[in-house]
Scaffold this motif. Structure first.
Motif, short mmCIF file in Angstrom:
data_model
loop_
_atom_site.label_atom_id
_atom_site.label_comp_id
_atom_site.label_asym_id
_atom_site.label_seq_id
_atom_site.Cartn_x
_atom_site.Cartn_y
_atom_site.Cartn_z
N ASN A 122 66.40 29.02 19.57
CA ASN A 122 66.89 29.95 20.25
C ASN A 122 65.68 31.07 20.87
OD1 ASN A 122 69.63 29.58 19.82
ND2 ASN A 122 69.29 30.32 17.93
N LEU A 125 66.04 32.66 24.00
CA LEU A 125 66.92 33.89 23.90
C LEU A 125 66.29 34.65 23.11
CD1 LEU A 125 70.18 31.97 23.21
CD2 LEU A 125 69.36 32.82 25.48
N GLU A 872 77.35 32.52 24.61
CA GLU A 872 76.14 33.77 24.78
C GLU A 872 76.25 34.62 23.98
OE1 GLU A 872 74.80 32.45 29.21
OE2 GLU A 872 76.19 33.59 28.95
N ASP A 877 73.34 36.98 22.92
CA ASP A 877 72.97 37.31 24.30
C ASP A 877 74.12 38.05 25.01
OD1 ASP A 877 71.54 37.98 26.70
OD2 ASP A 877 71.17 35.78 26.94
N ARG A 878 74.49 39.14 24.46
CA ARG A 878 75.71 39.91 25.10
C ARG A 878 75.78 40.10 26.49
NH1 ARG A 878 80.44 42.13 23.50
NH2 ARG A 878 79.92 41.22 21.52
N GLN A 879 74.44 40.31 26.99
CA GLN A 879 74.34 40.83 28.45
C GLN A 879 74.55 39.66 29.44
OE1 GLN A 879 70.19 41.92 28.69
NE2 GLN A 879 70.78 43.97 27.71
N ALA A 880 74.09 38.24 29.10
CA ALA A 880 74.22 37.07 29.76
C ALA A 880 75.97 36.79 29.57
CB ALA A 880 73.40 36.09 29.64
#
Length: 906
Positions: A122, A125, A872, A877-880
């Motif tokens: 990852n 990320l 995600e 990766d909450r934004q993506a």
């Protein structure tokens, strides 16, 4: 079991060891008479997990044996790659052998064939875990070989201070010929345990100072989670162990780590930052918001799981100096700033995956994220330093983690996080069409899609980092997926940071589709349909009466404005029924009007809660089907009959034969005028009573009018006239499914498929109906027979998707998708199905990669976007993820419901 949060003495072991199994292990025998082989790629013969909780270390012994059944099953051997944390764990190999014809073939070579990798899967990320992976690439394996693999992980984690915990589960999916979970512990370590539904009854014995717990089963098939249920109902066939007496003990254990991390030095630059904030405002809420903004905007996120198992936070001063940190470090930094500002706050542990039902679990370190609990003016605010774009505390929604455990020296209890319905749309679509110049010339098109909150911030980050040209290309792809009939002239975006609002705009032109039925000039208003064809069917088993999950909280609104020619003279609306209904925890609303030659249709879908009871499912399904009947249609009355008489029979000559009545009925049926359609089909049947197709068509009209009994009678009659009418068999099977008569439905579906060999459309319709009803086994049985006759890429892909949707036999699903890709390399639908399998397996990096490949092949596909978004978010990766989910919902109002139906929720 314990998950690193956001991700002393080091127990370093950078290389695996090689030794016989420990003396405490009780050997298992690979069954000679295995469970009946399925069509899976591999057959699980033995699944054995043994644990010893010790005073100085915990040992986890794992042995698995499986037979390779197909060439695709050979790839399963490549998955023999155990990982371990070298700071706290030691990996010991016992054996890796292939059994063939009475011979034993060593695949380890005394360790010479093992390669140790630091994979960091990852890394892109911004996540580091420090784990090592031991990989083996055995050669010369054949179909029919049995692979037997055994190893032990030894754990000494100083953070736990001698306490032990574990979470084990019997294999899911598939059938194991013999499966066992075994645990031992001394009286000096009083372990608590809990078994979840679907697990055979544990046997507990005590010999001297040692307690032994054993769960074992032969030909074990783990139960499937109930379709569409909340995440807590997925916790089946699990065994929990803990030495923690309650959640307060977990809280108190972690508290000293955060107290240390939050303590800043006398000359710390954080004290200066706090003084700047204090000088700017005396309002504690404004001070807290400023501190949160500082942490979010000036300290980038990077998950660091390399510090003693990923549980220890970095010091606040260190995180500030680095200007990067994970959720632990950023939360410690934020808490330190709040303390300097005189605001009561402490970190709180949450789980992004196991939050739902956490209160039913035994207390343990099952958390993978840290936020901050702040108290201002008697109100609690949940602040997340790993997010971005928060500007006003009152605008921060309650996070959807279900439960939080505040970290306090005195210990704390779990605190429920209760999200509330959104008061304003998080997504708003406005589409303006100017058809005032006439129906046969391109209309000017202006579209705006407005996102608010986290999704808006995610869009801004993505587009802002892309560069002008790449951002415009991305927007054009987005709008092509949304409005493929529009010739795009320009696309732009604007972000309002203070209001956390992103506005995407598009201008262009396009020929509106005014082709209606029976000579009418009709235009079906996009986004006016609120219903869909649901099926809340479930297989019997644990949790069959569980509630159904809802994507919550969401609130979407669509508005379409159409300027008509001649100021709307002669135009009217069909099916312009105002709607305000609450169905399945959704509130659906719609209004439509023509004023001064302008059509305005507004529709919205607001979720009111996270789930609804199974007892409401039948009524909800009927209501949604009925709601699905009404798309608002704009009709040009000058082209045919006046709008007010749109449902009247044609004024033209009355048909004189059965075919004529049938043709006119088709027009009425397309306009949902079921009464006149049935009347014409009555005439067709009277004139030609031996023609089954007219009887069948009348059954369809009754079915669409929700007259299921009359429809069933017509389908029965059509089949008496022609027992080989596969359409009538399909239709009758659908009604059987709605009635819960799965066996009768399957009989009809089987016969329909048999009567249409090679017609994939028939298979697709039947399998989709069975999937929607939760009848996955019946769907797979049909696909099995079709593949045996003709192994095509669409059929392999269909079975891959069915298995993925069911959550069962996921390794076989991967094999199906791989077989499909060999026949059709790069096909978007197959790449999407394979990514879905990876998502169900929890291999999030692989799922994201797969969905990305599918989207490169088919940009703007809502199902792939939504699946990637879920992966995600689960991967940190909450934004993506929020950006992808928003784009998916903009393209399809039903995509979230589809994933929820298969048990995939956030």
């Amino acid at each position: 079991m314990a998950l690193s949060l956001c991700a002393g003495l080091a127990f370093a072991a950078a290389q695996p060891r090689y030794a016989p199994p420990p003396a405490w292990v009780k050997p298992a025998t690979i069954p000679e008479r295995a469970a009946k082989a399925s069509d899976a790629a591999v057959q699980i013969l033995l699944y054995d997990r043994q644990t010893r909780f010790g005073t100085h270390a915990d040992e986890f012994y794992v042995e698995s044996a499986f037979r390779i059944l197909t060439p695709a099953g050979l790839s399963a051997v490549n998955q023999i790659a155990p990982s371990w944390d070298p700071q706290t764990q030691t990996l010991t190999f016992h054996r890796l052998v292939a059994l063939r014809g009475g011979k034993t073939i060593d695949l380890l070579g005394g360790g010479k064939k093992v390669t140790v990798l630091r994979r960091e899967p990852n890394l892109e990320l911004a996540m580091l875990d420090g784990d090592l992976t031991a990989t083996v690439q055995p050669q010369g394996l054949k179909v029919g070989d049995v692979i037997d693999f055994a190893f032990t992980l030894t754990l000494r984690d100083p953070v736990l201070r001698g306490r032990s915990e574990d979470l084990e589960a019997l294999p899911r999916p598939g059938v194991a010929s013999y499966a066992r979970l075994r645990a031992l512990w001394p009286s000096s370590k009083p372990m608590r345990w809990r078994a979840t539904d679907g697990l055979p009854a544990p046997k507990v014995t005590r010999t001297g100072d040692t307690t032994e717990l054993v769960v074992e089963a032969t030909n074990f098939t783990a139960p499937k989670p109930p379709t569409g249920a909340p995440a807590r109902f997925n916790d089946l066939a699990e065994l929990e162990f803990t030495q923690f007496g309650d959640w307060a003990k977990v809280s108190a254990l972690m508290a000293p780590l955060y107290v240390k991390a939050e303590t800043v030095g006398a000359d710390s630059p954080l004290k200066l930052e706090a003084r700047k904030i204090a000088a700017a405002t005396s309002d504690p809420k404004a001070r807290a918001a400023a501190a949160l903004r500082l942490v979010q905007d000036q300290v980038r996120y990077a998950s660091i799981g390399t510090n003693l198992g990923g549980l220890v936070p970095a010091d606040a001063d260190v995180t500030w100096r680095r200007r990067f940190g994970d959720c632990k470090g950023k939360s410690a930094l934020l808490a330190a700033l709040l303390h300097e500002l005189g605001i009561a706050a402490e970190p709180a542990l949450v789980s992004t995956n196991a939050g739902d039902g956490l209160d039913d679990r035994l207390p343990m370190l099952i958390f993978d994220h840290v936020i901050v609990r702040a108290r201002i003016g008697g109100k609690v605010y949940w602040l997340d330093g790993a997010r971005t774009g928060d500007r006003d505390l009152d605008g921060i929604e309650t996070p959807a983690f279900h439960w939080a455990l505040p970290v306090q020296n005195s210990g704390a209890r779990l605190e429920k996080l209760e999200a509330k319905p959104l008061s304003a749309p998080a997504f708003e679509s406005v589409l303006r069409l100017d058809a005032s110049a006439g129906l046969d010339v391109p209309a000017a098109v202006h579209a705006e899609n407005i996102y608010r909150g986290d999704v808006a911030v995610a869009w801004n980050l993505g587009l802002g980092a892309a560069g002008k040209s790449a951002a415009e290309n991305a927007l054009r792809r987005y709008w092509r997926g949304r409005l493929p009939w529009v010739d795009i002239k320009s696309a732009a975006f604007a972000f309002d940071d203070a209001r956390r609002r992103m506005t995407l705009t598009m201008d262009g032109s396009g020929k509106m589709d005014w082709t209606g039925e029976s000579g009418a000039r009709d235009f079906q208003i996009v986004d006016s349909n609120l219903g869909f064809e649901p099926s809340f069917g479930r297989d019997p088993g644990p949790g069959s009466d569980a509630p159904f999950a809802v994507a919550f909280p969401t609130y979407d609104e669509w508005k379409v404005v159409i300027a008509l020619p001649d100021k709307g003279a002669g135009f009217g609306l069909l099916d312009a029924v105002d709607v305000d209904q609450t169905i399945a925890a959704h509130r659906y609303r719609r209004t439509s009007r023509i004023d001064d030659g302008v059509v305005t249709m507004t529709a919205s879908d607001q979720t009111l809660g996270p789930e609804f009871p199974a007892s409401d499912a039948d009524a909800a399904a009927a209501a949604l089907r009925q709601l699905n009947d009404f798309d608002v249609i704009v009709q040009d009355g000058s082209a045919s009959a006046p709008a007010a008489q749109a449902s009247a029979p044609d004024a033209g000559p009355t048909p004189t034969d059965a075919a004529g009545f049938d043709a006119r009925a088709a027009g009425f049926l397309a306009r949902r005028d079921y009464a006149h359609a049935v009347a014409d089909l009555d005439q067709a049947v009277r004139l030609d009573p031996a023609a089954g197709k007219y009887v069948y068509n009348r059954g369809v009209a009754h079915f669409e009018d929700h007259q299921d009994d009359l429809a069933m009678a017509d389908f029965d009659r059509a089949l008496r006239l022609d027992p080989k009418d596969e359409l009538a068999l399909e239709a009758r099977g659908q009604i059987y499914l709605f009635r819960g008569q799965a066996a009768l439905a399957n009989t009809d579906f089987d016969q329909a498929v048999h009567l249409a060999p090679g017609d994939f459309k028939v298979v697709e319709r039947v399998v989709t109906a069975l999937q929607n009803a939760g009848q996955f086994g019946a769907a797979i049985a049909i696909e099995d027979r079709m593949i045996a006759k003709s192994a095509t890429a669409p059929l392999y892909n269909a079975r891959c998707w069915t298995r993925a949707a069911s959550g069962a036999d996921l390794q076989a699903a991967l094999s199906d998708c791989d077989a499909a890709l060999r026949l059709a390399p790069g096909a978007a639908a197959i790449l999407d199905s394979r990514a879905f399998v990876e998502l169900r397996l929890g291999r999030l990096h692989e799922a994201i990669t797969g969905y990305s490949a599918a989207l490169r092949a088919a940009p703007g596909h809502a199902v792939s976007l939504y699946g990637r978004g879920v992966a995600e978010i689960r991967n940190g990766d909450r934004q993506a993820g929020e950006s992808d989910l928003a784009a998916a919902r903009a393209l399809s109002k039903r995509v979230a419901a589809m994933y929820a139906r298969f048990g995939v929720t956030l």
